[in-house]
Design a protein around this motif. Sequence first.
Motif, mmCIF file in Angstrom:
data_model
loop_
_atom_site.group_PDB
_atom_site.id
_atom_site.type_symbol
_atom_site.label_atom_id
_atom_site.label_comp_id
_atom_site.label_asym_id
_atom_site.label_seq_id
_atom_site.Cartn_x
_atom_site.Cartn_y
_atom_site.Cartn_z
ATOM 1 N N MET A 75 11.228 5.960 0.926
ATOM 2 C CA MET A 75 12.021 5.409 1.423
ATOM 3 C C MET A 75 11.882 3.523 1.918
ATOM 4 S SD MET A 75 14.280 7.813 1.009
ATOM 5 C CE MET A 75 15.256 7.158 2.704
ATOM 6 N N VAL A 76 10.796 3.719 2.319
ATOM 7 C CA VAL A 76 9.920 1.742 2.653
ATOM 8 C C VAL A 76 9.114 1.574 2.398
ATOM 9 C CG1 VAL A 76 11.813 2.803 4.831
ATOM 10 C CG2 VAL A 76 9.046 2.560 4.205
ATOM 11 N N GLY A 77 9.079 1.606 1.876
ATOM 12 C CA GLY A 77 7.543 1.040 0.681
ATOM 13 C C GLY A 77 7.708 -0.060 -0.152
ATOM 14 N N LYS A 78 6.877 -0.357 -0.141
ATOM 15 C CA LYS A 78 7.282 -1.756 -1.377
ATOM 16 C C LYS A 78 6.073 -2.674 -1.405
ATOM 17 C CE LYS A 78 7.954 -5.200 1.698
ATOM 18 N NZ LYS A 78 9.379 -6.652 2.529
ATOM 19 N N GLU A 79 5.213 -3.490 -2.794
ATOM 20 C CA GLU A 79 4.418 -3.570 -3.673
ATOM 21 C C GLU A 79 4.708 -5.275 -3.427
ATOM 22 O OE1 GLU A 79 1.674 -2.443 -6.515
ATOM 23 O OE2 GLU A 79 3.442 -1.429 -7.177
ATOM 24 N N LEU A 80 3.332 -5.896 -2.128
ATOM 25 C CA LEU A 80 3.422 -7.145 -2.523
ATOM 26 C C LEU A 80 2.155 -8.070 -3.953
ATOM 27 C CD1 LEU A 80 4.527 -7.571 0.926
ATOM 28 C CD2 LEU A 80 5.731 -8.202 -0.730
ATOM 29 N N ILE A 81 2.376 -8.862 -4.447
ATOM 30 C CA ILE A 81 2.001 -9.558 -5.116
ATOM 31 C C ILE A 81 2.168 -10.507 -4.755
ATOM 32 C CG2 ILE A 81 0.592 -9.906 -7.482
ATOM 33 C CD1 ILE A 81 2.464 -7.481 -7.747
ATOM 34 N N ARG A 82 1.027 -11.426 -4.326
ATOM 35 C CA ARG A 82 0.819 -12.768 -3.914
ATOM 36 C C ARG A 82 0.023 -13.729 -4.684
ATOM 37 N NH1 ARG A 82 0.562 -14.189 2.569
ATOM 38 N NH2 ARG A 82 2.297 -16.019 1.609
ATOM 39 N N MET A 83 0.362 -14.905 -5.393
ATOM 40 C CA MET A 83 -0.565 -15.481 -5.754
ATOM 41 C C MET A 83 -0.958 -17.138 -5.707
ATOM 42 S SD MET A 83 0.956 -14.079 -10.343
ATOM 43 C CE MET A 83 2.470 -14.061 -9.530
ATOM 44 N N ASP A 84 -2.012 -17.625 -5.520
ATOM 45 C CA ASP A 84 -2.024 -18.615 -4.739
ATOM 46 C C ASP A 84 -3.409 -19.560 -5.346
ATOM 47 O OD1 ASP A 84 -4.017 -17.825 -3.948
ATOM 48 O OD2 ASP A 84 -3.522 -18.073 -1.684
ATOM 49 N N GLU A 85 -3.526 -20.461 -4.947
ATOM 50 C CA GLU A 85 -5.190 -21.116 -6.163
ATOM 51 C C GLU A 85 -6.178 -20.739 -5.896
ATOM 52 O OE1 GLU A 85 -3.072 -23.409 -2.881
ATOM 53 O OE2 GLU A 85 -2.617 -24.688 -3.963
ATOM 54 N N LEU A 86 -6.594 -19.343 -4.494
ATOM 55 C CA LEU A 86 -7.453 -18.766 -4.568
ATOM 56 C C LEU A 86 -7.949 -17.392 -5.705
ATOM 57 C CD1 LEU A 86 -8.323 -19.099 -0.454
ATOM 58 C CD2 LEU A 86 -9.379 -20.605 -2.614
ATOM 59 N N GLY A 87 -6.317 -17.024 -5.575
ATOM 60 C CA GLY A 87 -6.594 -15.771 -6.066
ATOM 61 C C GLY A 87 -5.466 -14.757 -6.487
ATOM 62 N N ILE A 88 -5.279 -13.880 -6.272
ATOM 63 C CA ILE A 88 -3.909 -13.076 -6.860
ATOM 64 C C ILE A 88 -4.624 -12.032 -5.323
ATOM 65 C CG2 ILE A 88 -2.626 -10.603 -7.333
ATOM 66 C CD1 ILE A 88 -4.085 -12.241 -10.286
ATOM 67 N N HIS A 89 -2.854 -11.600 -4.415
ATOM 68 C CA HIS A 89 -3.446 -10.406 -3.560
ATOM 69 C C HIS A 89 -2.578 -9.640 -3.817
ATOM 70 C CE1 HIS A 89 -5.613 -14.218 -0.940
ATOM 71 N NE2 HIS A 89 -4.973 -14.955 -1.996
ATOM 72 N N VAL A 90 -2.534 -7.937 -4.031
ATOM 73 C CA VAL A 90 -2.292 -6.647 -3.693
ATOM 74 C C VAL A 90 -1.810 -6.587 -2.514
ATOM 75 C CG1 VAL A 90 -2.033 -5.113 -4.763
ATOM 76 C CG2 VAL A 90 -2.954 -6.934 -5.997
ATOM 77 N N LYS B 119 -0.427 -3.364 -0.984
ATOM 78 C CA LYS B 119 0.310 -1.774 -0.393
ATOM 79 C C LYS B 119 1.052 -1.433 0.518
ATOM 80 C CE LYS B 119 -1.160 -0.380 -5.469
ATOM 81 N NZ LYS B 119 -1.664 -0.015 -5.916
ATOM 82 N N SER B 120 2.668 -1.844 0.907
ATOM 83 C CA SER B 120 2.720 -1.805 2.223
ATOM 84 C C SER B 120 3.844 -0.545 2.611
ATOM 85 C CB SER B 120 3.457 -2.646 3.046
ATOM 86 O OG SER B 120 4.945 -3.484 1.982
ATOM 87 N N ILE B 121 3.910 -0.270 3.940
ATOM 88 C CA ILE B 121 4.770 0.357 4.481
ATOM 89 C C ILE B 121 5.640 0.053 5.794
ATOM 90 C CG2 ILE B 121 5.249 2.744 4.685
ATOM 91 C CD1 ILE B 121 3.555 4.020 2.378
ATOM 92 N N PHE B 122 6.858 -0.382 5.927
ATOM 93 C CA PHE B 122 7.546 -0.762 6.795
ATOM 94 C C PHE B 122 6.559 -2.188 6.969
ATOM 95 C CE2 PHE B 122 7.943 3.601 8.289
ATOM 96 C CZ PHE B 122 9.244 3.701 8.302
ATOM 97 N N ASN B 123 6.279 -2.944 6.233
ATOM 98 C CA ASN B 123 5.333 -3.985 5.995
ATOM 99 C C ASN B 123 4.615 -4.059 6.477
ATOM 100 O OD1 ASN B 123 7.066 -5.045 5.372
ATOM 101 N ND2 ASN B 123 8.417 -5.932 6.737
ATOM 102 N N TYR B 124 3.279 -2.982 6.498
ATOM 103 C CA TYR B 124 2.138 -3.062 7.519
ATOM 104 C C TYR B 124 1.458 -2.610 5.829
ATOM 105 C CZ TYR B 124 3.598 -2.721 11.958
ATOM 106 O OH TYR B 124 4.303 -3.120 13.637
ATOM 107 N N GLY B 125 0.806 -2.975 5.664
ATOM 108 C CA GLY B 125 -0.764 -2.472 4.896
ATOM 109 C C GLY B 125 -1.827 -3.511 4.721
ATOM 110 N N LYS B 126 -3.076 -3.187 3.944
ATOM 111 C CA LYS B 126 -3.993 -4.140 4.060
ATOM 112 C C LYS B 126 -3.994 -4.987 2.729
ATOM 113 C CE LYS B 126 -8.838 -4.473 3.746
ATOM 114 N NZ LYS B 126 -10.252 -3.560 3.933
ATOM 115 N N SER B 127 -3.549 -6.507 2.835
ATOM 116 C CA SER B 127 -4.026 -7.018 1.511
ATOM 117 C C SER B 127 -5.361 -6.810 1.139
ATOM 118 C CB SER B 127 -3.528 -8.662 1.541
ATOM 119 O OG SER B 127 -3.710 -9.466 0.764
#
Length: 190
Positions: free
Chosen positions: A86-101, A103-111
């Motif tokens: 219902m409200v989950g999503k995966e966020l993958i952020r790529m920057d100069e340091l690395g990839i940050h993954v 897995k969040s529910i209601f935008n809460y979750g550990k990167s």
Amino acid sequence: MKVISNRISYVDKAKLTTVIILPEKNSLINALMGAWLCMWISIGITCITCLFILSLSQQEKIILYIFISFWAYYSISVGRTFIWRMVGKELIRMDELGIHVKKSIFNYGKSIPFYYDHLNAFRIEIPEKKSFQAVWESSPWVKGSDSIVFDYKAKTFGLGRKINKEESIAILNLIKKRKAKFKYQSKTAN
């Protein structure tokens, strides 16, 4: 915002790329799963109240305790999957340091950060069509396993729950391009 598929999109900026992977959205399955979960919770509440209200023999109490333990396991398991759908999503952020993954529910979750220096061997792991794992993955009762798997500091991690091969290839190509670009930028900056 660029779109890879109906579930996957990404924003590409000069120093940051963000990929968003949404779970499968099927209104009928979500409604049936929600109804099942409500009925399952009402059955458990009824059993728990019967355990304390009725005068039961020792054997009946043991049977109810065993049932309630199974009930609790499936309530938590299916409840987490339902909330993810219902409200989950995966966020993958790529920057100069690395990839940050994340897995969040209601935008809460550990990167979780994965630095480029320690990232090795990206690969796609999608079950064969007629295997037991493929049937298990297609079930709405499970969150699903990660389709893109990689090694990081002698451990294996993954991302991309329940995505198909074409989506996996597109995300993997994007990750490889951004990784190469950022590694090149960090070497020229030094």
